[in-house]
Every structure is written in C-alpha cells, then in structure tokens.
Design a protein around this motif. Structure first.
Motif, PDB file in Angstrom:
ATOM      1  N   ILE A   1       7.998   0.231  18.518  1.00  0.00           N
ATOM      2  CA  ILE A   1       7.106   0.428  17.378  1.00  0.00           C
ATOM      3  C   ILE A   1       7.256  -0.717  16.384  1.00  0.00           C
ATOM      4  N   LEU A   2       8.500  -1.109  16.123  1.00  0.00           N
ATOM      5  CA  LEU A   2       8.730  -2.227  15.203  1.00  0.00           C
ATOM      6  C   LEU A   2       8.042  -3.488  15.702  1.00  0.00           C
ATOM      7  N   GLU A   3       8.086  -3.637  17.009  1.00  0.00           N
ATOM      8  CA  GLU A   3       7.457  -4.813  17.606  1.00  0.00           C
ATOM      9  C   GLU A   3       5.940  -4.761  17.399  1.00  0.00           C
ATOM     10  N   LEU A   4       5.391  -3.584  17.620  1.00  0.00           N
ATOM     11  CA  LEU A   4       3.952  -3.394  17.456  1.00  0.00           C
ATOM     12  C   LEU A   4       3.524  -3.630  16.003  1.00  0.00           C
ATOM     13  N   ALA A   5       4.395  -3.190  15.083  1.00  0.00           N
ATOM     14  CA  ALA A   5       4.064  -3.265  13.652  1.00  0.00           C
ATOM     15  C   ALA A   5       4.057  -4.692  13.132  1.00  0.00           C
ATOM     16  N   GLN A   6       4.644  -5.600  13.895  1.00  0.00           N
ATOM     17  CA  GLN A   6       4.738  -6.975  13.399  1.00  0.00           C
ATOM     18  C   GLN A   6       3.390  -7.646  13.195  1.00  0.00           C
ATOM     19  N   ALA A   7       2.395  -7.185  13.959  1.00  0.00           N
ATOM     20  CA  ALA A   7       1.084  -7.807  13.850  1.00  0.00           C
ATOM     21  C   ALA A   7       0.511  -7.639  12.447  1.00  0.00           C
ATOM     22  N   GLN A   8       0.532  -6.416  11.916  1.00  0.00           N
ATOM     23  CA  GLN A   8      -0.115  -6.178  10.627  1.00  0.00           C
ATOM     24  C   GLN A   8       0.819  -5.642   9.553  1.00  0.00           C
ATOM     25  N   GLY A   9       2.037  -5.323   9.971  1.00  0.00           N
ATOM     26  CA  GLY A   9       2.967  -4.740   9.004  1.00  0.00           C
ATOM     27  C   GLY A   9       2.965  -3.225   9.040  1.00  0.00           C
ATOM     28  N   PHE A  10       1.979  -2.648   9.758  1.00  0.00           N
ATOM     29  CA  PHE A  10       1.910  -1.192   9.842  1.00  0.00           C
ATOM     30  C   PHE A  10       1.347  -0.780  11.206  1.00  0.00           C
TER      31      PHE A  10
ATOM     32  N   LEU B   1      13.171   3.573   7.228  1.00  0.00           N
ATOM     33  CA  LEU B   1      12.676   2.282   7.725  1.00  0.00           C
ATOM     34  C   LEU B   1      11.162   2.186   7.648  1.00  0.00           C
ATOM     35  N   ALA B   2      10.512   3.332   7.432  1.00  0.00           N
ATOM     36  CA  ALA B   2       9.050   3.338   7.372  1.00  0.00           C
ATOM     37  C   ALA B   2       8.584   4.053   6.114  1.00  0.00           C
ATOM     38  N   MET B   3       7.362   3.724   5.694  1.00  0.00           N
ATOM     39  CA  MET B   3       6.744   4.422   4.556  1.00  0.00           C
ATOM     40  C   MET B   3       5.328   4.797   4.962  1.00  0.00           C
ATOM     41  N   ILE B   4       4.875   5.975   4.508  1.00  0.00           N
ATOM     42  CA  ILE B   4       3.509   6.358   4.868  1.00  0.00           C
ATOM     43  C   ILE B   4       2.513   5.850   3.832  1.00  0.00           C
ATOM     44  N   ASP B   5       1.299   5.665   4.288  1.00  0.00           N
ATOM     45  CA  ASP B   5       0.208   5.216   3.423  1.00  0.00           C
ATOM     46  C   ASP B   5      -1.030   6.009   3.806  1.00  0.00           C
ATOM     47  N   ASP B   6      -1.453   6.912   2.926  1.00  0.00           N
ATOM     48  CA  ASP B   6      -2.627   7.742   3.199  1.00  0.00           C
ATOM     49  C   ASP B   6      -3.853   7.250   2.444  1.00  0.00           C
ATOM     50  N   GLY B   7      -3.758   6.042   1.923  1.00  0.00           N
ATOM     51  CA  GLY B   7      -4.811   5.599   1.010  1.00  0.00           C
ATOM     52  C   GLY B   7      -5.941   4.793   1.635  1.00  0.00           C
ATOM     53  N   HIS B   8      -5.877   4.537   2.936  1.00  0.00           N
ATOM     54  CA  HIS B   8      -6.943   3.712   3.500  1.00  0.00           C
ATOM     55  C   HIS B   8      -8.212   4.518   3.664  1.00  0.00           C
ATOM     56  N   GLU B   9      -9.339   3.843   3.528  1.00  0.00           N
ATOM     57  CA  GLU B   9     -10.610   4.578   3.514  1.00  0.00           C
ATOM     58  C   GLU B   9     -10.930   5.232   4.859  1.00  0.00           C
TER      59      GLU B   9
ATOM     60  N   ILE C   1      -5.740  -4.232  -3.085  1.00  0.00           N
ATOM     61  CA  ILE C   1      -5.363  -3.637  -1.801  1.00  0.00           C
ATOM     62  C   ILE C   1      -6.122  -2.324  -1.579  1.00  0.00           C
ATOM     63  N   GLU C   2      -7.082  -2.058  -2.444  1.00  0.00           N
ATOM     64  CA  GLU C   2      -7.911  -0.855  -2.348  1.00  0.00           C
ATOM     65  C   GLU C   2      -7.096   0.421  -2.269  1.00  0.00           C
ATOM     66  N   ARG C   3      -6.174   0.547  -3.181  1.00  0.00           N
ATOM     67  CA  ARG C   3      -5.377   1.773  -3.230  1.00  0.00           C
ATOM     68  C   ARG C   3      -5.362   2.304  -4.653  1.00  0.00           C
ATOM     69  N   SER C   4      -5.352   3.639  -4.779  1.00  0.00           N
ATOM     70  CA  SER C   4      -5.117   4.195  -6.106  1.00  0.00           C
ATOM     71  C   SER C   4      -4.249   5.440  -5.982  1.00  0.00           C
ATOM     72  N   LEU C   5      -3.595   5.758  -7.081  1.00  0.00           N
ATOM     73  CA  LEU C   5      -2.675   6.893  -7.069  1.00  0.00           C
ATOM     74  C   LEU C   5      -3.454   8.196  -7.133  1.00  0.00           C
TER      75      LEU C   5
ATOM     76  N   PRO D   1       0.774  -1.255   0.000  1.00  0.00           N
ATOM     77  CA  PRO D   1       0.000   0.000   0.000  1.00  0.00           C
ATOM     78  C   PRO D   1       0.807   1.309   0.000  1.00  0.00           C
ATOM     79  N   PRO D   2       1.882   1.447   0.777  1.00  0.00           N
ATOM     80  CA  PRO D   2       2.532   2.762   0.808  1.00  0.00           C
ATOM     81  C   PRO D   2       3.101   3.225  -0.527  1.00  0.00           C
ATOM     82  N   TYR D   3       3.304   2.291  -1.464  1.00  0.00           N
ATOM     83  CA  TYR D   3       3.797   2.726  -2.769  1.00  0.00           C
ATOM     84  C   TYR D   3       2.764   3.538  -3.539  1.00  0.00           C
ATOM     85  N   PHE D   4       1.527   3.582  -3.034  1.00  0.00           N
ATOM     86  CA  PHE D   4       0.488   4.381  -3.679  1.00  0.00           C
ATOM     87  C   PHE D   4       0.366   5.769  -3.052  1.00  0.00           C
ATOM     88  N   THR D   5       1.168   6.048  -2.043  1.00  0.00           N
ATOM     89  CA  THR D   5       1.204   7.386  -1.444  1.00  0.00           C
ATOM     90  C   THR D   5       2.578   7.972  -1.718  1.00  0.00           C
TER      91      THR D   5
END
Lengths: 179, 215
Positions: free
Chosen positions: B148-157, B186-194, A65-69, A16-20
């Motif tokens: 934080i890394l430990e916490l992230a292991q559950a879902q990857g984020f 070491l981290a990447m952001i993801d703003d795409g979740h609904e 993964i429900e992501r779009s650019l 997913p983060p590759y879409f942000t």
C-alpha cells in the motif's frame, strides 16, 4: 508558503486530511493541537476576538486544496480551546465563541500595567475610553473586544483594584481605579 | 593472502591519511572510501577509539548524524507515525546542519542509521517501491502494508477501490491493511474530496512531514 494577507499559514493547512476529523486518538490529538495553535495565532495577529462557527472564517476552508472543515470539526477544535481556557462559548448553541489568545487574567494584568504606565492609579475612565481612547492607542487594549474588557475589569473589581459604576447611558460605564 | 590483505590495509590507511579532507568534506568520495574499506574487511565505524576514528574523526561525524536523525524522527513522529521518507529525512538533516560546511548524503544517513541499529534502538530502513523509508517505531509492517505504501507513492494517498483494483485484493483485505496503517498512525483519512470517496494519506511518502519538525 501559502499566506492569508500577511499571515503565514503552516504547512499542515495544505495537507487535505487535516480537514477531516481523524478517527485514531493519537493522530487526532496531534491534529487538534495543530488547529488550536493555528486558530489562536491567527486571531492574535489579526486581532480577532469572536469566531462564528457558521460564518465565513478564512481558516475554515482552503480553496487551494478544495477542502473545508465540517461543522463537527470546527466545533471539535474550538471546544478544545474552550477546555484549555483559551475560548468561551457565547451561546448555548455553540455558534459563537470568544477567543482568548490572552486569558482573562492576562488581560487584567495588561490593564494594570496600562494604568501604571499612564499614571492613572486613582483616576476615572469610561470603559469606552480604555478600549478606544488616546491613552490606549498603540497598546494591546486598543480595539479590545468589549465583552473581554468587561470580564477583565470585573476580575479586577473582584480583587479590589477598581470599581465599576453605571454612567448615564448603558454604554458608558465608568471605572474608578484604585491600584 | 593474509599478507596481501595486511599490505592492502596499510595502503588504505596511507590513502585515508592523504585524503583525509576529501573523505570528510566530500560525500561521494566518502561513500567510495567506505566501499573500499568494506572490500578489505575494515569497518571505520566499528569503534570510535580505533586508528580509523582518530585518523578521520568520522566516527564522531556519524555519531552526530545519528543523534540528529533520532531528533528529527522524534520531532516528526506525531505527524508521520514514525515512518519517514529517507529523502525527506536527509533534507531535514541538511536544514538542521546548515551551519556545517560538511555535506551529508543519503548514503551517510544510511550509515548513521545502521550504527543506530547496532545500539538496538529499533531504527530500520525499509524499501517500498523506489523509496527508502526510515522507521523509528517498532511496528511490524507486513507485506500488504508495504504494498500500500508503494502504491501511495504516486499521489501521496490511496482509496479503497484503488487498492482492490491495483493489487487485486478483496475488499476485506484492503480495509484490514488500511485500518492497521491508520491505527499505527501511519495514515490519515480525508473525506473532503468532491468525489465522496475516502482517501487515505500517508505523511511518510509526502514531503509534508516537515510539519512540526521545528516546533
């Protein structure tokens, strides 16, 4: 591995983060690099010459993964291709872009080879014949975008390898090779 | 006592000679052999020229593993910021060595890494929760980052509010730690979740780090 038709998608497409767009410079550079490679490779294998940033394009979203650019991300990736000489904007508003998986000079080279292989060194052909005639069938020139073809032909004209002349109607320009 | 140890060592040599093939081919056997050696104060990897290396050729084996580990860490670094899950590293190592019939275990990886460490290469193994992570860039991870890394292991984020809640931190502390992890690559952001909440993904704890490994 996820596929689009017969095209094998790279693994990052499912992350997913590759879409942000990434805020940290180094991470972003890597991200942009991966997207550039993906767009070029996809267009090359699917023979796509023009991408519309506001139009549906299979790479711009991943339903799995429900992501779009975002528009910003699309423009960032395509702009990066433009700076590499691998794409050209077709409009000032940056909505449509020509994708050059072969650079114009490479297309010109392909035309020269095509001419030589077919013994057309001093023949006359129409532009339309080059991209859809019998001779080009099975070659990369077949189905080539007209804008790209014209650009490559003009480059060759500039080098004195051919002359372009107007036909009776606007869409049947002719080419006289002199290679 | 000294005498006893000397006897034991020569018996160990005898044992090594006899089971040379098992030691080379069987990772579990190899690991047990290492333990026996440690008990009598013998380090079969200490030198590549010694009797042990000659006897077993295992010095070369670990040297080769070390080189391959460095290659994998370098290749995946742009994606994971120089921190990779040991399991993932081991999988990539096996892929790389698939033509080799000798199996490689995580224990072997760790031994090869400890050998790299001696050379001052900055390789280090850290533990975050249940997972072991191999670090190939000299970032100093503080306790907060580790948690934080430990916490992230559950879902990857993780999300900021999740860090606050699960670790009972203030917002500022959570943001500071996450920003550092971002800056370190070491981290990447993801703003795409609904749900609209920013997620911080950690390639080092997901198996995606094979991205770019073969390029």
């Amino acid at each position: 591995m996820q596929k689009l038709g017969d095209f094998k998608l790279p693994q990052f497409f499912n992350y997913p983060p590759y879409f942000t767009l990434q805020p940290v410079r180094e991470t972003r550079e890597k991200q942009v690099q991966l997207w550039k490679e993906l767009i070029l490779e996809y267009c090359r294998t699917q023979k796509i010459f023009v991408i519309g940033l506001e139009e549906e394009f299979p790479l711009f979203s991943n339903p799995e993964i429900e992501r779009s650019l975002s528009h910003e991300a699309r423009e960032a990736f395509v702009s990066a291709l433009v700076s590499d000489g691998r794409a050209e904007w077709l409009d000032k508003g940056h909505r449509k872009c020509l994708i050059l998986w072969h650079r114009i000079q490479d297309w010109a080279e392909i035309i020269i080879n095509f001419v030589k292989e077919n013994g057309l060194e001093d023949s006359v052909m129409t532009v339309e014949e080059i991209r859809s005639g019998i001779e080009s069938r099975g070659t990369e020139l077949h189905g080539l975008d007209r804008i790209i073809l014209m650009r490559a032909l003009k480059l060759l004209e500039h080098k004195g390898k051919l002359a372009i002349f107007k036909g009776t109607t606007a869409d049947d320009e002719g080419v006289k090779f002199s290679i | 006592m000294k005498e006893q140890l000397a006897t034991f060592r020569s018996q160990l040599e005898e044992f090594a000679r006899k089971h040379r093939n098992d030691i080379r081919k069987n990772p579990a056997f190899r690991s047990q052999f290492h333990e026996m050696c440690a008990k009598v104060g013998v380090d079969p990897l200490a030198s590549n020229k010694g009797l042990w290396a000659e006897l077993l050729g295992i010095g070369d084996f670990y040297y080769e593993l070390g080189v391959q580990i460095v290659e994998i860490c370098l290749a995946t670094r742009p994606h994971n910021g120089g921190l990779i899950n040991l399991q993932e590293l081991c999988n990539l190592l096996r892929q790389k060595r698939k033509h080799d019939r000798e199996a490689v275990s995580e224990d072997d990886c760790l031994r090869a890494i400890s050998k790299l460490k001696v050379m001052g290469s900055g390789f280090e193994v850290i533990t975050a929760g249940k997972k072991k992570l191999v670090r190939s860039v000299p970032t100093e991870l503080k306790k907060d980052h580790n948690e934080i890394l430990e916490l992230a292991q559950a879902q990857g984020f993780v999300a900021v509010d999740e860090v606050e809640r699960r670790l009972s931190w203030t917002l500022g502390r959570a943001i500071d730690a996450l920003d550092t992890l971002l800056d370190e690559g070491l981290a990447m952001i993801d703003d795409g979740h609904e749900d609209g909440k920013r997620r911080y993904w950690f390639p080092c704890v997901s198996s995606i780090s094979s991205v770019g490994a073969d390029s």
